[in-house]
Design a protein around this motif. Structure first.
Motif, mmCIF file in Angstrom:
data_model
loop_
_atom_site.group_PDB
_atom_site.id
_atom_site.type_symbol
_atom_site.label_atom_id
_atom_site.label_comp_id
_atom_site.label_asym_id
_atom_site.label_seq_id
_atom_site.Cartn_x
_atom_site.Cartn_y
_atom_site.Cartn_z
ATOM 1 N N ARG A 280 0.833 -1.203 0.000
ATOM 2 C CA ARG A 280 0.000 0.000 0.000
ATOM 3 C C ARG A 280 0.865 1.249 0.000
ATOM 4 O O ARG A 280 0.607 2.200 -0.726
ATOM 5 C CB ARG A 280 -0.928 0.007 1.210
ATOM 6 C CG ARG A 280 -1.944 -1.091 1.148
ATOM 7 C CD ARG A 280 -2.856 -1.041 2.326
ATOM 8 N NE ARG A 280 -3.889 -0.029 2.157
ATOM 9 C CZ ARG A 280 -5.053 -0.083 2.800
ATOM 10 N NH1 ARG A 280 -5.296 -1.057 3.626
ATOM 11 N NH2 ARG A 280 -5.952 0.845 2.615
ATOM 12 N N SER B 202 -20.963 -4.124 -6.894
ATOM 13 C CA SER B 202 -19.541 -4.410 -6.966
ATOM 14 C C SER B 202 -18.834 -3.754 -8.137
ATOM 15 O O SER B 202 -17.615 -3.803 -8.207
ATOM 16 C CB SER B 202 -19.324 -5.918 -7.031
ATOM 17 O OG SER B 202 -19.948 -6.436 -8.176
ATOM 18 N N GLY C 118 -9.873 -15.671 0.044
ATOM 19 C CA GLY C 118 -9.669 -14.319 -0.444
ATOM 20 C C GLY C 118 -8.368 -13.759 0.083
ATOM 21 O O GLY C 118 -7.772 -14.311 0.994
ATOM 22 N N ALA C 119 -7.932 -12.683 -0.519
ATOM 23 C CA ALA C 119 -6.731 -12.018 -0.033
ATOM 24 C C ALA C 119 -6.931 -10.530 -0.207
ATOM 25 O O ALA C 119 -7.656 -10.096 -1.104
ATOM 26 C CB ALA C 119 -5.513 -12.484 -0.811
ATOM 27 N N VAL C 120 -6.324 -9.778 0.680
ATOM 28 C CA VAL C 120 -6.462 -8.323 0.584
ATOM 29 C C VAL C 120 -5.257 -7.776 -0.174
ATOM 30 O O VAL C 120 -4.112 -8.060 0.167
ATOM 31 C CB VAL C 120 -6.548 -7.698 1.989
ATOM 32 C CG1 VAL C 120 -6.645 -6.193 1.890
ATOM 33 C CG2 VAL C 120 -7.743 -8.269 2.739
ATOM 34 N N GLY D 258 -6.254 -2.371 -0.753
ATOM 35 C CA GLY D 258 -7.341 -2.599 0.183
ATOM 36 C C GLY D 258 -8.486 -3.401 -0.391
ATOM 37 O O GLY D 258 -9.428 -3.731 0.313
ATOM 38 N N GLU D 259 -8.383 -3.719 -1.660
ATOM 39 C CA GLU D 259 -9.463 -4.496 -2.260
ATOM 40 C C GLU D 259 -9.270 -5.978 -1.992
ATOM 41 O O GLU D 259 -8.151 -6.452 -1.795
ATOM 42 C CB GLU D 259 -9.502 -4.255 -3.771
ATOM 43 C CG GLU D 259 -10.278 -3.014 -4.133
ATOM 44 C CD GLU D 259 -10.316 -2.802 -5.633
ATOM 45 O OE1 GLU D 259 -10.480 -3.800 -6.353
ATOM 46 O OE2 GLU D 259 -10.144 -1.656 -6.055
ATOM 47 N N VAL D 260 -10.383 -6.664 -2.034
ATOM 48 C CA VAL D 260 -10.318 -8.117 -1.842
ATOM 49 C C VAL D 260 -10.197 -8.776 -3.209
ATOM 50 O O VAL D 260 -10.865 -8.371 -4.157
ATOM 51 C CB VAL D 260 -11.588 -8.621 -1.132
ATOM 52 C CG1 VAL D 260 -11.518 -10.127 -0.949
ATOM 53 C CG2 VAL D 260 -11.757 -7.925 0.197
ATOM 54 N N VAL D 261 -9.331 -9.757 -3.282
ATOM 55 C CA VAL D 261 -9.235 -10.522 -4.507
ATOM 56 C C VAL D 261 -9.477 -11.980 -4.153
ATOM 57 O O VAL D 261 -9.096 -12.448 -3.076
ATOM 58 C CB VAL D 261 -7.856 -10.307 -5.183
ATOM 59 C CG1 VAL D 261 -6.734 -10.846 -4.329
ATOM 60 C CG2 VAL D 261 -7.819 -10.952 -6.550
ATOM 61 N N LEU D 262 -10.183 -12.665 -5.016
ATOM 62 C CA LEU D 262 -10.464 -14.074 -4.749
ATOM 63 C C LEU D 262 -9.318 -14.935 -5.252
ATOM 64 O O LEU D 262 -8.780 -14.701 -6.332
ATOM 65 C CB LEU D 262 -11.760 -14.502 -5.427
ATOM 66 C CG LEU D 262 -13.022 -13.791 -4.952
ATOM 67 C CD1 LEU D 262 -14.233 -14.327 -5.687
ATOM 68 C CD2 LEU D 262 -13.203 -13.943 -3.449
#
Lengths: 193, 902
Positions: free
Chosen positions: B508, B806, B872-874, B878-882
């Motif tokens: 970040r 979304s 999921g992972a951040v 800050g967005e979540v990715v699958l």
């Protein structure tokens, strides 16, 4: 499922967790009348206003980016990141049977916690906090299915306006139940392909 | 004749069990007046009398049973008879020994005096009545405090008398015997270590006793009687004789029960006792340096309450240490088998054994201490060079280790396992004398030992191949041990998680820094920021690296036990095989090492059981007699590759195919590559089919193996060559905590693909895609790969309808970049090739974004079961990715393709 055991109805009718409201001055004479009140948060979904027991509300956040999760329940809009924790975000508009509308600047996500499960609910806005006396709440399930009435656990009749009180147990059960059914419908979808 | 048998069996019972008990109690009685240092003369006389009683009975019983002679009274005669007869010799000496050793634990101050008295008493002829009278006299004059004991004893004595009188009348009932035993059992005090007897054991004895007696009621030949006696008195010695017996009936079972309940060390005790009957009380100690008395080995409580054991921290330490020691022991004992005279190995074994014994004793785990003590005795002899370990000894040692492991597991679980320790103690003691009990340990199968000994070479490569290197490594290991600190895994996990978060934070910061740098490069603060972020990044990398290393342990920890498994299976199945281990120093995340162990055991067992053929078969096929299983681990980038290879008979592709068609896994007209066919055995449902057939047995639970591997984010692949063997390859990420992922985009959605599953990413021209029927394929490196469109498989088209919120805000710049990219890629397709071995496929995506480290998180209880999504992972923004589950994705892809065909 754990939330089936206890309905959240107790949250806004029961004596526990409510606040005392004080009538008269604190110094003495008329302090006799204690009435237990429960606090609710008013929220807008679609064109209507609903109430949610404040005890179930963890926090309220602005709409973060939502990540779509393919093949999840249709009421789960996606997942969000709440300070490192990934939470599902429920589409309350869809759940309550409203049409798809514009994403307004007032839209918020209410982070709710019920029976140890934390999740987000996308609502169109937050209004105010109300305190209700037990006498101002009528526990009643409304007829109707698929229009969101099934998620109403009671009604507030304070003043002239009648507001539905959301029953989180039913909301969660519906989403999880849908999840369980999802596997079944998956097969159906595949056959249609 | 029948009468004789009955008499002798009754007497044998008496002499064997009742009277030593009596003797023990008397000894105890003699010990009680603690005030006087010297035991009461009367009581000594009593002891002597009881002893005499025993010797009379035994003298009586043996000749009667063996020759049908007149009962011989007196010591000399009895000994004569013993000298002539093998059986009675052993028996007599066993009994003598038992009586003596009963006396020994009583620890009379004046031992010599007692022994002398006993010997004296032995020479003086007496009969039952006299003994009883003596006892009665002694008791009436004795201390009133001892009354309950004394009375019970008197009763027992009398019933013994009755019993001894009864056999001539041909009428000893079960009830009487039981009453006798009960009478003897009841007054036992916990103080009397020698007389201690658990209820269960008493019951077992009773049962064991009843049966032969009941059997004796019917007409019976001498041979039968002898067999039974043999079975009762010296099961160890008797087992070969038993087979000669005309009517084995339940006697053999009884013998086993007896063996379990009372053990059968009589044989060796007997033979040594016969040689030195003059010094009975000291005999045991002088014979071997075991302080335990084998004759009186009885089941003891596994745990004794004790302050240490009730402290959870201490206990935890003990359990961890014990587990480590057990591992070391297992490994070292195997090394010992290879290298019986290796001083260093035996020294370290001895040290480890001693440590564990001491700790066990301190915590009051008596059973552990007891078994370990006997093993330590063995190790000591090996250390001194008196005993050269052979495979029999190693077997016994392993049995001991197995029992210990059960006991330690019980300690860990907090409740006693109930495993009997007597048989193993006995085996161990016998082993000291170079004798081995077959089938006496619960760990050993009761069947006959295999004629062909398997040579399972422990490929603890150190010992086997290059000695120098091995030593060097052990030395290094030692150094590491000295400077280690034990850390609670939970704390470490918390730290790892936190570092994972920091890694995200760094990303970040980098994003912010890039923003500032590009938007306002003129700012002085921007330069500072850039520098700081870079420094931060570098430190972060170092921390990350170190923290990951902390969790890493050599995979050899999981491999070590396989040598043992291969050896055991080899001995069980009469197969000769070697396990060759390579790359055991390869490091892997601790949780992975723990969890990979079970699937590996399964695969190794399969190789041993179904892969490697019997030596004869192998020779006939022109192979080496002994099969080779090789287990290797190596690191390839961020992956660990584990291969298990055997040179056995391989997999029968045709049968697998037929089974799969029967099971409806594939259709008749489907053409599969050889590997695809083999990999069918990983399908669930295939395993059940396998259980009923016997084609090779492979596939039993193979779907479970694959599931476990894919849970670890790994991929398993199998290949086989008929007649040449089978190779299984497992690909695992180095760690689960933080993983490298490839970010891809499809229809505006970003997904992460674990890099451990990615083979390569390529950009191809659309015309390279060929259509085979409905399926799209490409040719890559001379292999045909099926293509899957991610948006298709994941139904990304349904997004707009199922998700209202979304849609990501498209800034002007972003859309400009997207348009640019789109223009540049034009007629190109991005394909991510995933999978392993021949089981690869391509995923068509819109864009390849970047490669990132990420921490996989669960999506929470509401959405735990989302197909094709591992979690999921951040991301840095800050967005979540699958994160995609490639295995599930493939299953989904294939099942969709299949349903399309159907």
């Amino acid at each position: 499922m754990s939330w089936e055991e206890g309905s959240s109805a107790g949250m806004f009718t029961g004596a526990k967790g409510g606040l005392f409201s004080v009538h008269g001055d604190l110094d003495g004479e008329k302090v006799s009348e204690f009435q237990e009140r429960e606090q609710f948060i008013g929220l807008c979904i679609g064109t209507e206003e609903f109430l949610l027991p404040i005890a179930a509300v963890h926090e309220i956040i602005m709409l973060p980016p939502i990540t779509y999760v393919p093949n999840s329940s249709e009421f789960i809009d996606g997942v969000i990141n709440l300070r490192g924790t990934i939470l599902p975000a429920l589409n309350m508009r869809k759940m309550m049977g409203f049409e798809r509308g514009e994403k307004t600047a007032n839209a918020r996500i209410i982070i709710g916690r019920f029976q140890g499960i934390t999740f987000g609910m996308i609502v169109d806005g937050i209004t105010y906090v109300v305190s209700l006396l037990p006498t101002e709440i009528e526990v009643q399930s409304l007829p109707g299915k698929g229009t969101g009435a099934e998620f109403i656990g009671g009604l507030s009749k304070q003043g002239a306006k009648i507001c539905g009180i959301l029953d989180l147990a039913r909301v969660l059960k519906h989403v999880a139940g849908n999840l369980d059914n999802e596997d079944v419908t998956e097969g159906g979808v595949e056959e249609l392909d | 004749m029948g009468m004789d048998a009955q008499i002798s069996s009754a007497f044998a019972t008496l002499a064997k069990k009742s009277l030593p008990e009596l003797h023990a109690k008397l000894a105890q009685l003699a010990k009680k007046p603690a005030s006087s240092r010297n035991p009461d003369d009367q009581l000594i006389a009593l002891l002597a009398a009881a002893r005499e009683h025993i010797s009379i009975l035994e003298g009586w019983a043996n000749p009667a049973s063996l020759q049908g002679e007149e009962p011989t009274l007196g010591d000399d005669a009895s000994l004569d008879a013993s000298a002539n007869l093998d059986m009675s010799d052993e028996e007599a000496s066993a009994l003598l020994q038992s009586a003596d050793s009963t006396a020994a634990p009583a620890e009379l101050d004046d031992q010599d005096a007692e022994a002398a008295a006993m010997l004296e008493a032995m020479n003086a002829p007496a009969d039952l009545g006299q003994v009883a009278a003596t006892v009665r006299n002694a008791l009436t004059e004795g201390d009133p405090e001892n009354d309950p004991d004394a009375l019970a004893m008197l009763a027992a004595m009398e019933s013994a008398q009755v019993a001894s009188a009864a056999p001539p009348a041909g009428d000893i009932s079960d009830a009487e015997a039981r009453a006798m035993l009960a009478a003897m059992d009841a007054p036992l005090t916990p103080k009397a270590a020698s007389g201690e007897m658990s209820d269960a054991e008493a019951r077992a004895m009773l049962e064991a006793m009843d049966a032969p007696l009941a059997a004796a009621g019917s007409d019976m030949s001498d041979a039968e009687a002898r067999a039974m006696l043999a079975a009762m008195d010296a099961p160890v010695a008797a087992s070969p004789k038993l087979t000669v017996a005309a009517a084995p009936m339940s006697a053999e079972e009884e013998a086993l029960a007896l063996l379990a309940s009372m053990g059968g060390a009589e044989e060796d005790e007997g033979s040594s006792a016969a040689a030195t009957p003059e010094q009975p009380p000291t005999h045991d100690a002088s014979d071997h340096d075991s302080d335990g008395d084998s004759e009186h080995l009885e089941e003891i409580d596994e745990f004794a309450k004790n302050d240490f054991a009730s402290d959870p921290d201490m206990l935890n330490d003990f359990v961890t240490n014990a587990a480590e020691i057990m591992e070391t022991l297992d490994e070292k004992v195997l090394q010992l088998e290879q290298n019986p005279r290796d001083k260093e190995t035996i020294e370290s074994i001895f040290r480890a054994a001693h440590t564990l014994k001491g700790a066990g004793g301190m915590f009051g785990f008596k059973a552990v201490e007891r078994v370990m003590h006997r093993m330590e005795n063995l190790f000591d002899l090996v250390r001194k060079g008196t005993l050269i370990p052979d495979s029999n000894l190693i077997d016994v040692l392993f049995q001991g280790l197995d029992v210990l492991r059960t006991l330690l597991d019980a300690v860990k679980n907090g409740r006693p396992s109930g495993i009997p320790t007597v048989p193993i103690c006995r085996s161990l003691e016998l082993a000291i004398k170079g004798r081995y009990v077959k089938g006496s340990s619960p760990a050993a199968a009761p069947k006959a030992p295999p004629p062909v000994r398997a040579v399972a070479a422990p490929a603890s490569t150190a010992a086997a191949s290059h000695d120098g290197g091995g030593e060097e490594r052990t030395a290094k290991k030692k150094n590491v041990e000295q400077s280690t600190i034990r850390v609670d895994l939970e704390r470490l996990d918390a730290l790892v998680n936190l570092v994972g978060e920091l890694v995200i934070d760094r990303t970040r910061f980098a994003t912010i820094e890039e923003d500032i740098r590009t938007t306002s490069p003129q700012l002085k603060v921007a330069g500072n920021m850039t520098e700081t972020v870079q420094l931060f990044g570098r430190h972060m990398n170092e921390i990350h690296e170190i923290i990951m290393k902390i969790r890493m342990v050599p995979i050899g920890n999981a491999f070590n036990k396989f040598t043992r498994i291969v050896r055991d299976i080899g001995r069980q199945l009469d197969k000769e095989m070697e396990l060759y281990i390579e790359g055991e120093a390869t490091e892997l995340d601790k949780t992975l090492v723990e969890q990979i162990s079970d699937p590996l055991i399964h695969l190794i067992r399969n190789s041993c059981d179904h892969g490697i053929e019997l030596p004869q078969v192998r020779e006939a096929a022109g192979k080496k007699r002994s099969g080779l299983i090789s287990l290797s681990a190596r690191q390839e980038g961020n992956n660990i590759i584990i291969t298990i290879q055997d040179d056995g008979k391989g997999l029968p592709a045709d049968i697998i195919r037929r089974k799969a068609i029967e099971k409806g896994l594939i259709t008749d007209d489907m053409i599969l590559s050889k590997r695809d066919t083999f990999n069918l055995i990983f399908e669930p449902g295939f395993s059940t089919a396998e259980k009923v057939t016997n084609i090779s047995g492979r596939g039993v639970g193979m779907d479970v193996v694959r599931k476990q591997i894919s849970k670890l984010k790994g991929i398993i692949d199998l290949d086989s060559e008929p007649g040449k063997g089978t190779t299984t390859t497992i690909r695992l990420p180095l760690t689960l905590a933080i993983m490298q992922s490839l970010l891809i985009e499809s229809q505006g959605e970003v997904f992460a693909v674990p890099l451990s599953t990615v083979v390569e990413s390529v950009r191809i021209k659309p015309n390279e895609v060929q259509f085979v029927g409905d399926a799209e394929v490409i040719k890559r490196h001379d292999k045909v790969l099926p293509l899957m469109h991610l948006h298709d498989t994941l139904d990304l088209g349904r997004k707009s309808q199922s998700s209202w919120y979304s849609a990501k805000p498209q800034t002007e710049e972003m859309s400009r970049v997207a348009a640019m990219r789109l223009a540049r890629r034009k007629d190109r397709l991005y394909v991510v090739i995933v999978g392993s071995g021949d089981r690869r496929f391509g995923i068509v995506v819109d864009q390849l974004l970047s490669q990132q480290e990420m921490v996989i998180k669960s999506l929470g209880p509401v959405m735990k079961k989302i197909p094709s999504v591992a979690g999921g992972a951040v991301l840095g923004n800050g967005e979540v990715v699958l994160v995609l589950d490639i295995q599930e994705l493939e299953d989904r892809f294939r099942s969709r393709a299949r349903s399309k065909v159907a």
